[in-house]
Design an enzyme around this catalytic site. Structure first.
Site, PDB file in Angstrom:
ATOM      1  N   LYS A   1       0.814  -1.228   0.000  1.00  0.00           N
ATOM      2  CA  LYS A   1       0.000   0.000   0.000  1.00  0.00           C
ATOM      3  C   LYS A   1       0.842   1.272   0.000  1.00  0.00           C
ATOM      4  CE  LYS A   1      -3.842  -2.200   2.423  1.00  0.00           C
ATOM      5  NZ  LYS A   1      -4.808  -2.106   3.492  1.00  0.00           N
TER       6      LYS A   1
ATOM      7  N   ASP B   1      -9.756   2.370   2.282  1.00  0.00           N
ATOM      8  CA  ASP B   1      -9.753   1.782   3.634  1.00  0.00           C
ATOM      9  C   ASP B   1     -10.335   2.732   4.687  1.00  0.00           C
ATOM     10  OD1 ASP B   1      -8.656  -0.716   3.111  1.00  0.00           O
ATOM     11  OD2 ASP B   1      -6.598  -0.037   3.381  1.00  0.00           O
TER      12      ASP B   1
HETATM   13  P1  NDP Z   1       1.535  -2.081   9.824  1.00  0.00           P
HETATM   14  O1  NDP Z   1       2.572  -3.132   9.694  1.00  0.00           O
HETATM   15  O2  NDP Z   1       1.685  -0.805   9.099  1.00  0.00           O
HETATM   16  O3  NDP Z   1       1.376  -1.703  11.393  1.00  0.00           O
HETATM   17  C1  NDP Z   1       1.383  -2.709  12.371  1.00  0.00           C
HETATM   18  C2  NDP Z   1       1.041  -2.115  13.729  1.00  0.00           C
HETATM   19  O4  NDP Z   1       0.984  -3.190  14.678  1.00  0.00           O
HETATM   20  C3  NDP Z   1       2.082  -1.138  14.239  1.00  0.00           C
HETATM   21  O5  NDP Z   1       1.459  -0.177  15.036  1.00  0.00           O
HETATM   22  C4  NDP Z   1       2.985  -2.057  15.082  1.00  0.00           C
HETATM   23  O6  NDP Z   1       3.681  -1.394  16.102  1.00  0.00           O
HETATM   24  C5  NDP Z   1       1.958  -2.964  15.696  1.00  0.00           C
HETATM   25  N1  NDP Z   1       2.553  -4.245  16.097  1.00  0.00           N
HETATM   26  C6  NDP Z   1       2.992  -5.210  15.278  1.00  0.00           C
HETATM   27  N2  NDP Z   1       3.500  -6.227  15.999  1.00  0.00           N
HETATM   28  C7  NDP Z   1       3.390  -5.875  17.299  1.00  0.00           C
HETATM   29  C8  NDP Z   1       3.732  -6.513  18.524  1.00  0.00           C
HETATM   30  N3  NDP Z   1       4.326  -7.712  18.544  1.00  0.00           N
HETATM   31  N4  NDP Z   1       3.457  -5.869  19.677  1.00  0.00           N
HETATM   32  C9  NDP Z   1       2.867  -4.649  19.674  1.00  0.00           C
HETATM   33  N5  NDP Z   1       2.520  -3.996  18.534  1.00  0.00           N
HETATM   34  C10 NDP Z   1       2.781  -4.604  17.368  1.00  0.00           C
HETATM   35  O7  NDP Z   1       0.160  -2.818   9.456  1.00  0.00           O
HETATM   36  P2  NDP Z   1      -1.220  -2.136   9.024  1.00  0.00           P
HETATM   37  O8  NDP Z   1      -1.321  -0.841   9.727  1.00  0.00           O
HETATM   38  O9  NDP Z   1      -1.369  -2.185   7.564  1.00  0.00           O
HETATM   39  O10 NDP Z   1      -2.293  -3.183   9.611  1.00  0.00           O
HETATM   40  C11 NDP Z   1      -2.572  -3.257  10.989  1.00  0.00           C
HETATM   41  C12 NDP Z   1      -3.725  -4.210  11.234  1.00  0.00           C
HETATM   42  O11 NDP Z   1      -4.922  -3.745  10.627  1.00  0.00           O
HETATM   43  C13 NDP Z   1      -3.464  -5.605  10.661  1.00  0.00           C
HETATM   44  O12 NDP Z   1      -3.905  -6.558  11.587  1.00  0.00           O
HETATM   45  C14 NDP Z   1      -4.323  -5.649   9.422  1.00  0.00           C
HETATM   46  O13 NDP Z   1      -4.752  -6.965   9.159  1.00  0.00           O
HETATM   47  C15 NDP Z   1      -5.496  -4.765   9.836  1.00  0.00           C
HETATM   48  N6  NDP Z   1      -6.162  -4.164   8.688  1.00  0.00           N
HETATM   49  C16 NDP Z   1      -7.470  -4.484   8.437  1.00  0.00           C
HETATM   50  C17 NDP Z   1      -8.140  -3.947   7.380  1.00  0.00           C
HETATM   51  C18 NDP Z   1      -9.567  -4.326   7.124  1.00  0.00           C
HETATM   52  O14 NDP Z   1     -10.066  -4.096   6.016  1.00  0.00           O
HETATM   53  N7  NDP Z   1     -10.266  -4.865   8.099  1.00  0.00           N
HETATM   54  C19 NDP Z   1      -7.484  -3.008   6.446  1.00  0.00           C
HETATM   55  C20 NDP Z   1      -6.116  -2.699   6.818  1.00  0.00           C
HETATM   56  C21 NDP Z   1      -5.493  -3.285   7.892  1.00  0.00           C
HETATM   57  P3  NDP Z   1       5.155  -0.764  15.851  1.00  0.00           P
HETATM   58  O15 NDP Z   1       4.929   0.600  15.243  1.00  0.00           O
HETATM   59  O16 NDP Z   1       5.750  -0.730  17.179  1.00  0.00           O
HETATM   60  O17 NDP Z   1       5.864  -1.702  14.910  1.00  0.00           O
END
Ligand code: NDP
Length: 338
Positions: free
Chosen positions: A108, A164
């Site tokens: 994206k 989104d």
């Molecule tokens: P990104 O990879 O951009 O962001 C991931 C986020 O999760 C960050 O804030 C990250 O924190 C946090 N994170 C990841 N691993 C951990 C961990 N072990 N402990 C604590 N925090 C953690 O992903 P997206 O923003 O694209 O997606 C996020 C979620 O939203 C996903 O689950 C995705 O499936 C869902 N989603 C759903 C959609 C829908 O249509 N329903 C559309 C888009 C997304 P940090 O900054 O510290 O790495």
């Protein structure tokens, strides 16, 4: 010998060759087992989702149901495209007359620099999840190729959208029966791509306070700074609120796996019991966060509604017609939850 279909090949000398064709490669006239579906033919047009990985995607089931309901001889495919190959994949789809594309993880953000034009909202949310291929006849306006008969020999450009963020707002209103989100206080978990789009979109929707909690605090602070600069109407604060909020949204990836820890401080959740808790994750149907919130007496909803509405909006951009939401919802739920 197994009873595989056989393909006979005659070489015009004196040799006859016989090849075994594994069952999976045997010729099938239909793309599905439903013989009532129209067959793919030379007039079929294509859309697709590109991701890496992509095998889990529910979009083909949802979008193909929508296309069939609209009576379009189009198909929606899924391609696992490595990020290194995203640019030629988008270009190839453009050149081969595709109607449009969806992009999922991890494409994206990358696609922002790979499309010919970026829609204003995609620029603000800093992510492209939908590409519409557009064409123009001589000096006329650019229109989606899906509303034209052919683009052969015509100019075509790729235009990146983000559906989104609007989808999240629509899903929240529907799930919790909210007419609007004005003045609502929100605790947003995460500061990645989805959280960023959500925060900026919710601010435009008129939410009152936005509390941001993220594992990497600097990312949450950056988002707070952006919100404070770009959206003066909202109060953005890093960290847990000391009082109750109206709505909690999980935009982290914690909850995708059963063994994941909760993305929220459980004590805070139990002490403050917010009325509404939304998890962007849609598989599993009930994440650890939603289970804990339900037990605490909160109303809960998962991310299936968001997934549905980002898809219906994409389909509307490609076709210029209202999406058959009910059909797409049923196909999505069947694919996700059986
Ligand atoms: P990104 O990879 O951009 O962001 C991931 C986020 O999760 C960050 O804030 C990250 O924190 C946090 N994170 C990841 N691993 C951990 C961990 N072990 N402990 C604590 N925090 C953690 O992903 P997206 O923003 O694209 O997606 C996020 C979620 O939203 C996903 O689950 C995705 O499936 C869902 N989603 C759903 C959609 C829908 O249509 N329903 C559309 C888009 C997304 P940090 O900054 O510290 O790495």
């Amino acid at each position: 010998m197994a009873s595989h279909p056989r393909v006979w090949s005659f070489i015009p000398t004196f040799v006859t060759l016989q090849f075994e064709v594994p069952p999976a490669l045997a010729y099938k006239q239909h793309v599905s087992n439903d013989a009532s579906e129209p067959i793919i033919n030379a007039g079929t047009r294509y859309c697709a989702v590109l991701g890496h990985p992509v095998a889990h995607s529910a979009s083909p089931a949802m979008q193909n149901a929508g296309l069939a309901a609209l009576g379009l001889n189009w198909r929606y495919l899924a391609f696992d495209v490595h990020p290194d190959h995203l640019r030629p994949a988008i270009e190839g789809a453009k050149r081969m007359g595709f109607i449009g594309l969806n992009l999922t993880v991890p494409h994206k953000l990358l696609a922002l620099d790979m499309v010919d034009v970026v829609d204003d909202h995609a620029k603000i949310w800093k992510a492209v999840n939908t590409i519409v291929f557009e064409t123009r006849a001589s000096s006329g306006p650019w229109i989606p190729v899906g509303v034209t008969e052919t683009t052969v020999g015509q100019k075509v450009r790729s235009r990146g959208f983000n559906t989104d963020a609007d989808a999240l707002v629509q899903a929240l209103k529907e799930a919790f029966k909210l007419e609007n989100l004005q003045g609502v206080s929100v605790l947003l978990l995460g500061a990645g791509g989805a959280a960023r789009a959500a925060a900026l979109r919710l601010a435009r929707e008129g939410v009152g306070k936005l509390h941001l909690v993220n594992r990497t605090k600097t990312r949450a602070n950056e988002l707070v700074a952006d919100l404070t600069r770009d959206c003066p109407g909202v109060v953005a604060i890093q960290g847990y609120p000391s009082a109750r909020v109206d709505l909690v949204i999980n935009a982290t990836s914690l909850g995708l796996k059963g063994e994941d820890p909760l993305p929220i401080d459980l004590q805070w959740l139990q002490a403050h019991r917010p009325p509404f808790v939304y998890d962007m994750i849609y598989r599993p149907m009930e994440t650890g966060l939603l289970r804990a919130a339900r037990k605490a007496g909160c109303q809960i909803a998962n991310g299936a509604g968001m997934l549905l509405y980002q898809g219906t909006r994409a389909l509307e951009l490609w076709t210029g017609r209202p999406a058959p939401v009910g059909v797409m919802r049923a196909a999505l739920e069947k694919n996700l939850y059986g």
